[in-house]
Design a protein around this motif. Structure first.
Motif, short mmCIF file in Angstrom:
data_model
loop_
_atom_site.label_atom_id
_atom_site.label_comp_id
_atom_site.label_asym_id
_atom_site.label_seq_id
_atom_site.Cartn_x
_atom_site.Cartn_y
_atom_site.Cartn_z
N LEU A 136 22.53 -22.10 -7.91
CA LEU A 136 22.86 -20.82 -7.95
C LEU A 136 24.14 -20.56 -6.69
O LEU A 136 25.05 -19.67 -6.98
CB LEU A 136 21.86 -19.75 -7.60
N ALA A 137 23.86 -21.57 -5.80
CA ALA A 137 24.94 -21.16 -4.57
C ALA A 137 26.09 -22.01 -5.14
O ALA A 137 27.25 -21.39 -4.42
CB ALA A 137 24.41 -22.18 -3.51
N ARG A 138 26.19 -22.78 -6.17
CA ARG A 138 27.46 -23.14 -6.45
C ARG A 138 28.11 -22.29 -7.85
O ARG A 138 29.28 -22.49 -7.96
CB ARG A 138 27.22 -24.72 -7.30
N GLY A 139 27.29 -21.39 -8.33
CA GLY A 139 27.59 -20.71 -9.02
C GLY A 139 28.06 -19.32 -8.66
O GLY A 139 28.43 -18.23 -9.53
N VAL A 140 27.77 -18.79 -7.52
CA VAL A 140 27.84 -17.61 -7.04
C VAL A 140 29.37 -17.12 -7.08
O VAL A 140 29.45 -15.74 -7.27
CB VAL A 140 27.23 -17.33 -5.73
N ALA A 354 19.30 -11.60 3.84
CA ALA A 354 20.41 -11.00 3.82
C ALA A 354 21.41 -11.00 5.20
O ALA A 354 22.71 -11.05 4.90
CB ALA A 354 19.93 -9.28 4.03
N ALA A 355 20.88 -11.77 5.98
CA ALA A 355 21.61 -12.02 7.10
C ALA A 355 22.49 -13.28 7.01
O ALA A 355 23.52 -13.54 7.80
CB ALA A 355 20.74 -12.02 8.55
N VAL A 356 22.09 -14.33 6.39
CA VAL A 356 22.73 -15.69 6.36
C VAL A 356 23.86 -15.70 5.56
O VAL A 356 24.05 -14.82 4.69
CB VAL A 356 21.59 -16.78 5.97
N ARG A 357 24.84 -16.49 5.87
CA ARG A 357 26.21 -16.47 5.44
C ARG A 357 26.22 -17.47 4.21
O ARG A 357 26.83 -17.42 3.22
CB ARG A 357 27.29 -16.98 6.35
N LYS A 358 25.36 -18.62 4.41
CA LYS A 358 25.46 -19.76 3.21
C LYS A 358 24.79 -19.31 1.93
O LYS A 358 23.64 -18.93 2.15
CB LYS A 358 25.03 -20.98 3.56
N PRO A 359 25.41 -19.36 0.71
CA PRO A 359 24.58 -19.03 -0.23
C PRO A 359 23.23 -19.79 -0.67
O PRO A 359 22.21 -19.28 -1.16
CB PRO A 359 25.45 -19.32 -1.45
N PHE A 360 23.38 -21.26 -0.29
CA PHE A 360 22.19 -21.93 -0.55
C PHE A 360 21.02 -21.39 0.38
O PHE A 360 19.76 -21.13 -0.10
CB PHE A 360 22.32 -23.45 -0.26
N SER A 361 21.20 -20.98 1.59
CA SER A 361 20.44 -20.81 2.44
C SER A 361 19.69 -19.09 1.91
O SER A 361 18.43 -18.80 1.93
CB SER A 361 20.88 -20.39 3.86
N ARG A 362 20.60 -18.41 1.41
CA ARG A 362 20.29 -17.20 1.03
C ARG A 362 19.22 -17.08 -0.26
O ARG A 362 18.12 -16.31 -0.19
CB ARG A 362 21.29 -16.45 0.65
N PHE A 363 19.70 -17.91 -1.18
CA PHE A 363 18.76 -18.02 -2.42
C PHE A 363 17.42 -18.72 -2.23
O PHE A 363 16.59 -18.49 -2.64
CB PHE A 363 19.41 -18.68 -3.64
N LEU A 364 17.52 -19.96 -1.24
CA LEU A 364 16.08 -20.61 -0.97
C LEU A 364 15.43 -19.48 -0.19
O LEU A 364 14.02 -19.67 -0.44
CB LEU A 364 16.81 -21.59 0.24
N ALA A 365 15.90 -18.56 0.82
CA ALA A 365 14.93 -17.59 1.38
C ALA A 365 14.32 -16.87 0.29
O ALA A 365 13.23 -16.30 0.36
CB ALA A 365 15.59 -16.90 2.48
N MET A 366 14.98 -16.22 -0.58
CA MET A 366 14.61 -15.36 -1.43
C MET A 366 13.72 -15.83 -2.40
O MET A 366 12.54 -15.35 -3.05
CB MET A 366 16.11 -14.67 -2.40
N GLY A 367 13.98 -17.30 -2.87
CA GLY A 367 12.72 -18.17 -3.75
C GLY A 367 11.64 -18.01 -3.06
O GLY A 367 10.40 -17.80 -3.65
N ILE A 368 11.51 -18.26 -1.72
CA ILE A 368 10.42 -18.75 -0.98
C ILE A 368 9.75 -17.17 -0.67
O ILE A 368 8.34 -17.04 -1.00
CB ILE A 368 10.62 -19.05 0.48
#
Length: 424
Positions: A136-140, A354-368
């Motif tokens: 998802l980070a690569r497709g955002v 919501a605070a991090v900039r990198k999409p991978f970190s964002r989606f990883l946090a939401m999945g967890i």
């Protein structure tokens, strides 16, 4: 010395770490109580759960701490780049389960390596979250978001179906819960959520009509109301047709899905709708759980003095129904404190996403966060009789090394995201 101390200390949000530690210590205290004879005016009663359960959980808590520290320190770009490999390894392990896994309680869910039993479904959960976050980070920023959504749906469905075939319906639903949370953060249109929610409602009402009440009018009435709403709203014709089709198909499919469930799974669901008829069979666990929580009152029956636990009336008190022991011995206040610790971790996880900039970190946090929230809500709902029994453990609390290690590692990743050390 200072360097070693620094190396053994996890990075990131200290509040999440203290919540993790508090829940692990609470789990050990409750498991000690579960393995001890009851204190009070009773004859010596075998607690029914060996003391080795406590010592094994203590060992896994130490291993979980190591996993949490390591996960909080590994550069996230390496996890992002290597995301497909854990998913492939977990897929191979899931395929080996039906071949080499021993049958335990009528299901094949574990692989045994000497003295250690591994549940591949737990590894598959975290690996699926990592791979979907990477995808998802690569497709955002792409115009083809629907392609990324479709591929992530396929990558989620494959392990979810394999887990369901073990059979383990509860764990298979965890994959979908994490996926929905990540896709929502990815930018899922509101109409998609509405269609999915109405399709679920249609399936539940159809199940009630066909299997519980044996009357057609509840589902027929629901479809009439839906048709009236579709006539009234100003949607495009394709959107209205899609909404209607999803509701009809999900309703028709539910009897087929129901026929594929194992007998004990059907009994658990029917015990939820007709508890009196299953009070001494499939509904026994839920009934005893509600008695245990209810007898705890506001402050509980006090530590080591729970009768439902101590007299062995409550089944699976060391695993899926450990929250019932908390409610009985520590009361409403203790149960509320445990839920509060999870609530704090979930809220802070959403805040970091919501605070991090990198999409991978964002989606990883939401999945967890989605994984954690689903486990907690479903387990607490089951123990309080608000949902049918599906075999979902309470993270960090229920006895079980695989779940404790994987949950600790995922929270380590959440700490990693919160540290923003690699968010550049």
């Amino acid at each position: 010395m200072g360097g070693l101390r620094e190396l053994l200390t996890p990075r990131g949000d200290r509040v999440i770490f203290w919540c993790w530690l508090a829940l692990c210590l609470t789990s050990l205290a409750v498991l000690w109580s579960v393995t001890e004879p009851i204190i009070g005016p009773y004859e010596d009663v075998d607690p029914g759960v060996p003391k080795s359960v406590f010592w094994r959980q203590l060992t896994w808590a130490i291993v979980g701490y190591v996993g949490l520290v390591v996960a909080s320190r590994v550069p996230l770009r390496h996890i992002d780049n290597l995301a497909p490999f854990p998913w492939l390894i977990s897929l191979v392990l899931l395929l080996l389960v039906p071949v080499f896994g021993p049958v335990i309680s009528g299901a094949r869910r574990w692989l045994v390596f000497g003295p250690v039993s591994l549940q591949p479904a737990e590894l598959a959960k975290v690996s699926c979250i990592i791979l979907n976050a990477s995808l998802l980070a690569r497709g955002v920023d792409s115009r083809r978001k629907s392609l990324a959504t479709g591929v992530s749906l396929l990558l989620t469905a494959i392990p979810a179906v394999l887990v369901m075939e073990q059979p383990d319906l509860g764990s298979s639903l965890v994959f979908w819960a994490a996926w929905v949370g990540m896709i929502f953060w990815f930018g899922m249109p509101g109409i998609f959520l509405l269609v999915a929610a109405s399709g679920t409602a249609s399936a539940v009402i159809m199940f009630y009509s066909d299997t519980v009440s044996h009357q057609a009018w509840p589902w027929g009435g629901y479809l009439l109301v839906l048709l009236a709403l579709l006539y009234w709203v100003r949607w495009s014709i394709p959107a209205k047709v899609t909404m209607l089709a999803v509701n009809v198909v999900s309703g028709i499919a539910i009897p087929i899905f129901w026929a594929q469930l194992k007998g004990y799974q059907q009994d658990r669901v029917m015990a939820f709708f007709k508890p009196a008829e299953h009070a001494f069979s499939a509904g026994y666990q839920t009934l005893q759980s509600k008695v245990a929580i209810g007898s705890g009152g506001l402050f509980g029956t006090h530590y080591l003095k729970g009768t439902q636990k101590g007299l062995a009336f409550l089944p699976e008190r060391q695993t899926d129904f450990i929250f019932s022991v908390v409610g009985e011995e520590l009361g409403f206040i203790g149960a509320l404190a445990v839920i509060g610790l999870f609530f704090v971790m979930i809220l802070r996880g959403v805040d970091h996403a919501a605070a991090v900039r990198k999409p991978f970190s964002r989606f990883l946090a939401m999945g967890i966060v989605s994984y954690l929230a689903f486990h907690v809500v479903v387990n607490v709902s089951i123990t309080t009789g608000l949902m049918p029994v599906t075999g979902i453990p309470l993270p960090l609390m229920s006895y079980g090394g695989s779940n404790l290690l994987v949950t600790s590692a995922m929270l380590g990743l959440l700490l990693n995201v919160s540290s923003k050390s690699f968010d550049v």
